[in-house]
Design a protein around this motif. Structure first.
Motif, PDB file in Angstrom:
ATOM      1  N   THR A 186       6.841   5.716   5.742  1.00 51.94           N
ATOM      2  CA  THR A 186       5.409   5.514   5.965  1.00 51.94           C
ATOM      3  C   THR A 186       4.843   6.662   6.795  1.00 51.94           C
ATOM      4  O   THR A 186       3.749   7.167   6.525  1.00 51.94           O
ATOM      5  CB  THR A 186       5.173   4.163   6.689  1.00 51.94           C
ATOM      6  N   SER A 226      -4.782   2.533  -2.169  1.00 55.83           N
ATOM      7  CA  SER A 226      -3.494   2.966  -2.713  1.00 55.83           C
ATOM      8  C   SER A 226      -3.392   2.593  -4.188  1.00 55.83           C
ATOM      9  O   SER A 226      -2.823   3.342  -4.991  1.00 55.83           O
ATOM     10  CB  SER A 226      -2.345   2.309  -1.953  1.00 55.83           C
ATOM     11  N   GLY A 279       0.821  -1.216   0.000  1.00 53.83           N
ATOM     12  CA  GLY A 279       0.000   0.000   0.000  1.00 53.83           C
ATOM     13  C   GLY A 279       0.852   1.261   0.000  1.00 53.83           C
ATOM     14  O   GLY A 279       0.549   2.232  -0.697  1.00 53.83           O
ATOM     15  N   LEU A 330      -4.919  12.897  -3.041  1.00 53.07           N
ATOM     16  CA  LEU A 330      -4.651  12.142  -1.811  1.00 53.07           C
ATOM     17  C   LEU A 330      -5.732  12.401  -0.752  1.00 53.07           C
ATOM     18  O   LEU A 330      -6.127  11.495  -0.017  1.00 53.07           O
ATOM     19  CB  LEU A 330      -3.276  12.526  -1.254  1.00 53.07           C
ATOM     20  N   GLY A 380       0.941   3.897  -3.035  1.00 52.92           N
ATOM     21  CA  GLY A 380       0.484   5.250  -2.691  1.00 52.92           C
ATOM     22  C   GLY A 380       1.614   6.265  -2.804  1.00 52.92           C
ATOM     23  O   GLY A 380       1.431   7.364  -3.347  1.00 52.92           O
ATOM     24  N   TYR A 411      -2.681   4.870  -7.455  1.00 51.93           N
ATOM     25  CA  TYR A 411      -1.672   4.530  -8.452  1.00 51.93           C
ATOM     26  C   TYR A 411      -2.293   4.439  -9.843  1.00 51.93           C
ATOM     27  O   TYR A 411      -1.686   4.895 -10.819  1.00 51.93           O
ATOM     28  CB  TYR A 411      -0.984   3.211  -8.072  1.00 51.93           C
TER      29      TYR A 411
END
Lengths: 435, 187
Positions: free
Chosen positions: B99, A294, A24, A48, A28, A298
């Motif tokens: 992240t 995600s 993910g 986003l 993303g 993409y």
């Protein structure tokens, strides 16, 4: 057009995934940077900020947690064990009987479970020890559970069909119904292969003695008593979907609820185990949705690069459908060796779908083929998730290589099923066409 | 400091249970709607909209921090499996740091969207009326924000103590109840 950038981004995603970045985050993150590069940060951040909510707040996708919950309830209420017990009593006496029983018990469990890995996990701990005790070849004993587990994605309910339907914008009900015959066909071909192997090489599956076979008979009907309520429920759900009375989400929720009621009435589920079902289903849902939204980010980026259209044009020049299917099979099989099925599907669909659409091919049929290839990917080394699930269940008793070796025979069957599906698309399309 | 970390642990688990409760409510609500529509011929108004805008968002975003702290998000360890633990600790620290950046960006943008939708008073049309939807945007924001804080904590642990630090912050998932399944119940 920035097709080249599209290719670079694919390379970046693979590289990140290979370096253990969660799928993910890889999808993303690359999408965020890619959109910022192509347009600007404002556009990238705007996408986003809205995509995750827009994707998740979707009633069609709510079938996923409900299917997962139904599968978890079926598993934790011990239905997998009862299914295996009943299948063993009815089929255990024939050559390769225990492996064939495992195969059909998995097909039965697949009707309650939407996930291949969950189906393999449910059957692994029950069937493998029994087969090993009976002196079955270790490769066959583990291979059949890993392979028959893949029926979980083909026989409805199926998480993969729901996600495919959302991405391809085709009827999820038709997809689910389209999976029934290919799923049963796969189970049938597996059973035939096991039967023939057990006749040709009896030592891989020692047959029960005559006394043992006679001993099975008296318990057969009582074993069915335990499983018929759930089997009737699952048949009812598939019937409800087929007749259009319920949507997939409703089928999932009503199925989970009724499976819960049956489990409580049969005293198979207490509160703590039900809580564990809820945690398992909702945690899996969150993990799947993170990869899925995600992947949406993409695919938005990929369509900005023009890559899917470039592939579509490229294939417009190829007029052989067979070539397209061969190329697709190759992509799925090679990538399936390294990626998990969810990542594989969500990464390839944005590229493959426009190609199939521009070639005028039926997207329901392509959906069934896609799920078939994802199933194959669950069995191929080095990353065959179902094989690892079985390895985790059997521990040190069977080495990983032996499980992969055992799976080879089933992969051969899968090849036959794929050829049949390509040669006779009606195998998948006939049932939905009667709706 | 330690009481703040304890509070974070508590919040992560509590949010996971709220996600589970949303899943349970989703099942009951939809099953009741199927019954009401097919048996009583009187469907429950707004089921689809409530399921989509509230239950789904809670189910998808509330357990994410718990997932990261427990079994982890979906990843492949094929190519890095052979690496020494120290190197893996370093790689994981970098991944947690990346992240964290991604999630704080997501949280920031989700806040901007949620704030905008709240000011607009976002509603969805439902069964002839309107369903207020904007609070659900904050559900997403909360899920992502707590998740980002958890990955930040893992990053710091990795920076300070490497693989040991990360391992000490990870919590094993709940035990599989199948392990203690009484034979009587399943035979």
């Amino acid at each position: 057009m920035n097709v080249e950038l599209g290719f670079w981004s694919l390379g970046a995603v693979f590289l990140l995934i290979a370096w253990r970045v969660p799928i993910g985050i890889a999808l993303g993150g690359v999408a965020l940077l890619g959109i910022a590069y192509l347009r600007n940060w404002k556009v990238s951040f705007a996408i986003l900020g809205t995509t995750p909510f827009e994707f998740v707040a979707h009633d069609t996708l709510s079938a996923i947690p409900m299917f997962l919950l139904m599968g978890a309830i079926a598993h934790h209420s011990g239905i997998s064990r009862s299914l295996f017990k009943a299948a063993r009593l009815w089929l255990g006496g024939i050559p390769g009987g225990l492996a064939i029983s495992t195969n059909f018990a998995s097909a039965g469990f697949a009707a309650a479970s939407g996930s291949s890995v969950a189906t393999a996990a449910a059957m692994g701990r029950i069937a493998v020890p029994e087969m090993l005790r009976a002196g079955y070849d270790k490769g066959l004993a583990t291979g059949v559970v890993a392979s028959a587990g893949t029926l979980g994605s083909m026989i409805p309910p199926s998480i993969m069909f729901v996600l495919y339907g959302v991405f391809a914008e085709v009827s999820i009900v038709k997809l689910l119904i389209a999976g029934i015959i290919p799923g049963l066909l796969t189970a049938g071909i597996y059973a035939l292969m096991i039967y023939l192997r057990a006749i040709i090489t009896p030592e891989i599956a020692p047959r029960m003695s005559v006394e043992e076979r006679i001993g099975l008979k008296p318990q057969r009907w009582s074993a069915l008593r335990e499983i018929w309520p759930l089997l009737v429920l699952m048949a009812g759900i598939i019937g409800g979907l087929y007749s259009g009375v319920v949507t997939p989400t409703e089928a999932g929720a009503a199925g989970a609820f009724l499976a819960l009621v049956i489990a409580i009435l049969q005293r198979r589920l207490n509160l703590s185990r039900f809580m564990a079902c809820l945690v398992e289903a909702m945690v899996s849902t969150a993990r799947i949705f993170f990869v899925a939204f995600s992947a949406v980010l993409y695919s938005k980026f990929l369509s900005m690069t023009g890559m899917p259209f470039w592939f579509g044009d490229l294939l417009g020049n190829l007029d052989s459908t067979l070539m397209l299917i061969l190329a697709t099979s190759l992509i799925f099989i090679v990538l399936g060796m390294f990626l998990d099925s969810l990542g594989l599907m969500l990464l390839t669909l944005p590229i493959l779908l426009p190609m199939f659409e521009s070639a005028g091919l039926n997207l329901i049929w392509f959906g069934v083929l896609t799920v078939k290839f994802l199933e194959i990917g669950l069995l191929t080394p080095p990353v065959g998730f179902n094989v690892y699930v079985i390895k985790a269940a059997v521990g040190d008793k069977v080495p990983l290589e032996q499980i992969f070796k055992g799976v080879l025979w089933f992969l051969l069957c899968e090849l036959i099923v794929v050829v049949l599906l390509v040669a006779f698309p009606q195998i998948a399309l006939w049932l939905p066409s009667t709706m | 400091m330690s009481s703040a970390l304890k509070a974070l642990d508590w919040l992560v688990v509590a949010m996971m249970w709220v996600g589970c409760a949303a899943g349970l409510l989703m099942m009951l609500h939809i099953a009741a709607d199927v019954f009401a529509r097919n048996v009583l011929n009187d469907p429950i108004d707004g089921t689809i909209e409530i399921v989509s805008s509230y239950y789904m968002v809670a189910v998808a975003f509330f357990p994410l921090a718990y997932v990261t702290r427990g079994e982890g998000q979906i990843y492949i360890d094929l190519f890095t499996r052979w690496m020494p633990r120290r190197t893996l600790g370093l790689i994981d620290t970098v991944i947690y740091a990346l992240t964290t950046v991604f999630l704080f960006a997501l949280a920031w943008r989700s806040y901007e969207t949620a704030h905008g939708k709240m000011q607009q008073g976002e509603v969805w049309e439902s069964a002839g009326g309107y369903l207020v939807v904007w609070p659900s945007r904050y559900v997403l924001l909360t899920g992502v924000l707590v998740w980002a804080i958890v990955t930040l904590r893992l990053t710091v642990a990795g920076l300070l103590r490497g693989a040991d630090g990360i391992d000490s912050e990870l919590h094993p998932p709940l035990p599989d109840p199948e392990d203690d399944l009484p034979e009587r119940a399943v035979e």
